[in-house]
Design an enzyme around this catalytic site. Structure first.
Site, PDB file in Angstrom:
ATOM      1  N   GLY A 231      12.429  -0.510  38.869  1.00 45.65           N
ATOM      2  CA  GLY A 231      12.608  -1.452  37.775  1.00 45.65           C
ATOM      3  C   GLY A 231      12.482  -0.748  36.437  1.00 45.65           C
ATOM      4  N   CYS A 232      13.006  -1.386  35.404  1.00 47.29           N
ATOM      5  CA  CYS A 232      13.009  -0.748  34.084  1.00 47.29           C
ATOM      6  C   CYS A 232      11.584  -0.589  33.553  1.00 47.29           C
ATOM      7  CB  CYS A 232      13.858  -1.560  33.119  1.00 47.29           C
ATOM      8  SG  CYS A 232      13.485  -3.327  33.066  1.00 47.29           S
ATOM      9  N   TYR A 233      10.801  -1.660  33.583  1.00 47.98           N
ATOM     10  CA  TYR A 233       9.424  -1.564  33.083  1.00 47.98           C
ATOM     11  C   TYR A 233       8.591  -0.560  33.888  1.00 47.98           C
ATOM     12  CZ  TYR A 233       9.966  -5.822  30.162  1.00 47.98           C
ATOM     13  OH  TYR A 233      10.338  -6.744  29.217  1.00 47.98           O
TER      14      TYR A 233
END
Lengths: 324, 324, 324, 324
Positions: D139-141
């Site tokens: 995921g990006c985060y």
């Protein structure tokens, strides 16, 4: 800067937005390495730039992303030292010192170079540019305006006595990097403003290249709260029933950076963001009213990209090198 | 809503941007309390709105911040129940069903109300509005365009065969609150785009009120990446040497919401943000070319503010109540 | 400025963002008219401001929207001439000259006024403010931080050895109106940046009012590409099971400008934009981790609005006058 | 897609923001051509994607820029047909179906692939990725969070009982391309909002890879009014006096996409915009409080760029191909 690159291009004014864009584009260039040159006004104790700089660093070309005064001051020496020069300022765009004084409100100090300077809009003057020592890179607004308008005027499809209107909008980077109230975040955000109504200094560049007279061309510049991009909405009335798509196709057959939209479709700024393309589209009514929309990235096709396109021409590289 | 307010105004479509703005303005109104009305399309099990609503709630006026179809459906019943109606949609702005069908691409279902509807641009039709039961609130673009153009056309200063160009730019709230790709953040930010080139449905409102013919008026709408505000850049050629400042002063003497800038100065959107003002300025060249810039807040003078201005007129209040 | 207003407030620094906001708020005030005072640093040939200004213009109060140096220079004279002073700078917020020197990196030149200055956070110090001659208006960040944190610390619900984190974000107007590279549009747009990590000069204001020790409070300021608004995301671990909603309700019962959201709901910046409200919400996990979100408009509750709230208190007006 | 490219990568979900970014990156790739695959949900009469698609088109790899449900449905068939798969969704990031159900609120329908899926954070799992058939792109985060936090936790420098706070901010493209009220321009502009406080579905990815327990990690996601970029501000208290710069240097020696700033300097989002870099900086106080700032472009290192990095690893290309 890869060591395999065979030539070096000096960049003066490398801290500005156009200068930074030049650096980025040259990073992608296979044959030319960018060299940042410290202009003396930038730093008190730097060695002044001169012809010797060209020789010491072996510069094939110097790209001037400087104000006109600096360009007028530096160009002759660089040329004499054997470098080609692509100047991104307005110093050498107009053909007479009178015109320069009128629009730039200052005296031209390098008048003898005006005749020699080639106007660097490759789509119209490619062969002249190829053989020039000094190329004057067009202004951002005139790049889009001339590309959209000149083929129409030359084809005789514009009813000239009604005039051509060019309502131009630009992102904030067009105003340069120096902080000012005009470009301060809180003044720009959630705002939209017009300036230089009918008397912007880019107007004579359009007249000079399109053949329009001043009374036939109404131009207004406006500030959009975005960082980059120019969109020009151009209005005219038809003088005859010529096919506009065909006019553009004839003018721009095989041009690598011109994209003409199908009738009724027009570009937005996302279409050209961070590219060297000029996108053009139009819509018209049966009664002869036409609106043309032209879009470029002001820092690329409107400045650094076109400068590299010109540099490629004068150095004999593929015109699109580093730009696709 | 203070209990000391003597009258009540129903608001249909209160969740939209214009509806929200109506609620905020009426909070500041000393005499009229806003009442949110749940339109049946908003909620499956709500009581349908009808004339009975007007009677039950004691509404003096209903403000319709609805799509045209809803306005055509609801207006007659509200009027019959004794309320005045100010409709913010396009349902009653055009004078013929033919014109409506052409520009709105649908059949008009409340044709018998068209004659009765007063066009709510108070600066031109104040006395008609005062005596109307039904007021059709102007479109956002035509409000600025008519205020800027009509005095010039009526004064005969416009060279009509060259036409008038209106290059219009709007913030995103003008597209309504319903999510769509067109108004999605990532599509709008760092962008600028033109739409409805020469055939926007607001065009006939300008023709109808300014006296221009369609072939004389070129209009393009464009989206600015801001939430609110309309700026229109208007170009024409002079037919004579009349004093433009004087024309505007004569037209708008004592108008509370019109501000005319001195020659050479034009408004930006910050000038009018969150106000009911229409600001107008112009710049011109000796050869007869003129550019006029008009600015409004599309949600205030272009929608909710003007609706309250009209409401004040039909209810007999000071026209500026709640708006300064 | 209506002639019916009975008192006059001088505004120094009226061209800045806080000064402009003061002018707008006082326009809506029923009893106090704002008077723009030209500070001598603004204009070479203006009469210097002095106690005589207060007497000549009959000023009941002077609002200083100036840098600390100007506030330290002007305050004593205004007080001696009989005006009350509300200072929006950091000059009188800290209680000792040592603390001032440490955080503001300069010597305090009006030390004898420090004892007298009331810290103008009305929710905590209302009665002191009412009787003060000199009110020190809190910083924008500490306003939100103290309102969110102090009730929690005082209620003993914070596990202090784990510390409190305040991750703060502000719109660009918080940096003032003077153009700089940091607030230039192209540098801010499409960006987000942190500054003054753990050592922002607003930190001691939070310590002084909340009772936290420096090692217990971690604060970082960050710049959002918007014009106004502060949102602070605050993290801590529970020391006990006390009801957080109840703590806030007890602290802020009847407060006109505090709005506490129900558990699990937090405010965004649109909630407080152009208002004097401080909105607070929180969310928590069963294991004792809590996050609190506090939002204010930095130019209103964080500056000009709170200054008028303080002015109302010292002049004996309803605290909310001009602010709702 | 140059015909000289030797391999083909299918892209499912090519109309989304991550899909569009994949297409752009593969345009710059010297060896792999992107092929847009029409997922059946995109178009009623398209041929359903299947293992046959892989064989017919000769796909070496399929990049899934799809929701988890689509990824769970398509992956097995593509693998069986002989393609490698890089999945950008959350379908295969968590190691147990229980964890998936808890955080994604739905049943996992491809549980038998969970064991096989390699977590595609090359800086930690490069060798596993190289030999995987199925790579689950982070995921990006969690990409930014794990890169910033894991070396610190592993070095034992974090005082775990005080916890680690990760205050995360993302541009709007992180929410996907489908229009919604949450991502509508007028709701986002001039706003800043927090969501998924302490319970974002990306939390378990950080726990799983950093070794933190849930009660030790507080995470909040927030929306910045920009199109792309993630900045995470991370707070912790030191457990010992270890040199943080050295910890990062040891962890990321020779990493092509990690840039560690000197002590006291932190990145902003312009630093990483449109790049595959993760930039990390920190600032600390003598009392042991530390703040770390990590920045990535959510569509590049946070999605498409990292997917191509993983693709390069599983296909045996230079890891940076197409990404510098």
């Amino acid at each position: 800067m890869s060591s395999s690159k065979s030539l070096r291009a000096g960049i003066v004014g490398f801290r500005g937005y156009s200068g930074q864009e030049l650096i980025q584009i040259l990073h992608r260039h296979h044959y030319v390495a960018g060299v940042e040159l410290e202009h003396r006004s930038d730093s008190a104790n730097a060695t002044p730039l001169s012809g010797q700089t060209v020789k010491d660093l072996g510069l094939a070309v110097v790209l001037l992303a400087t104000p006109p005064e600096a360009s007028m001051e530096l160009t002759a020496e660089f040329l004499e030292a054997g470098a080609k020069v692509v100047d991104l300022s307005g110093a050498f765009r107009l053909k007479t010192v009178e015109n320069y004084s009128r629009w730039y409100k200052e005296t031209h100090t390098a008048a003898k170079l005006l005749d020699e300077a080639a106007y660097g809009l490759p789509e119209f003057y490619r062969n002249t540019v190829r053989h020039a020592r000094l190329v004057s890179n067009p202004g951002c607004y005139p790049t889009a305006a001339n590309l959209a308008i000149r083929p129409l005027v030359q084809a005789g499809v514009v009813k000239l006595d009604s005039g051509i209107i060019c309502d131009a909008k630009s992102g904030v980077s067009g105003a340069g990097r120096k902080p000012s109230m005009k470009t301060s975040f809180c003044e720009v955000t959630e705002n939209f403003s017009a300036y230089s109504l009918l008397d912007h200094r880019h107007v004579p560049e359009v007249l000079q290249n399109s053949g329009l007279e001043e009374s036939q061309f109404s131009f207004t510049a406006q500030l959009i709260p975005i960082d980059r991009g120019i969109l020009e909405t151009i209005y005219f009335r038809r003088a005859n029933a010529a096919d506009l798509s065909q006019i553009y196709r004839d003018a721009y057959a095989n041009e690598p950076f011109l994209r003409i939209h199908p009738p009724g479709k027009v570009p937005d700024l996302h279409s050209v963001r961070r590219t060297n393309f000029c996108d053009i589209g139009f819509s018209e009514q049966p009664d002869g009213r036409v609106v043309v929309v032209a879009a470029i990235d002001n820092l690329v096709k409107g400045a650094a990209g076109q400068a590299v396109q010109n540099m490629n021409l004068i150095l004999g590289f593929e015109e699109t090198e580093g730009l696709l």
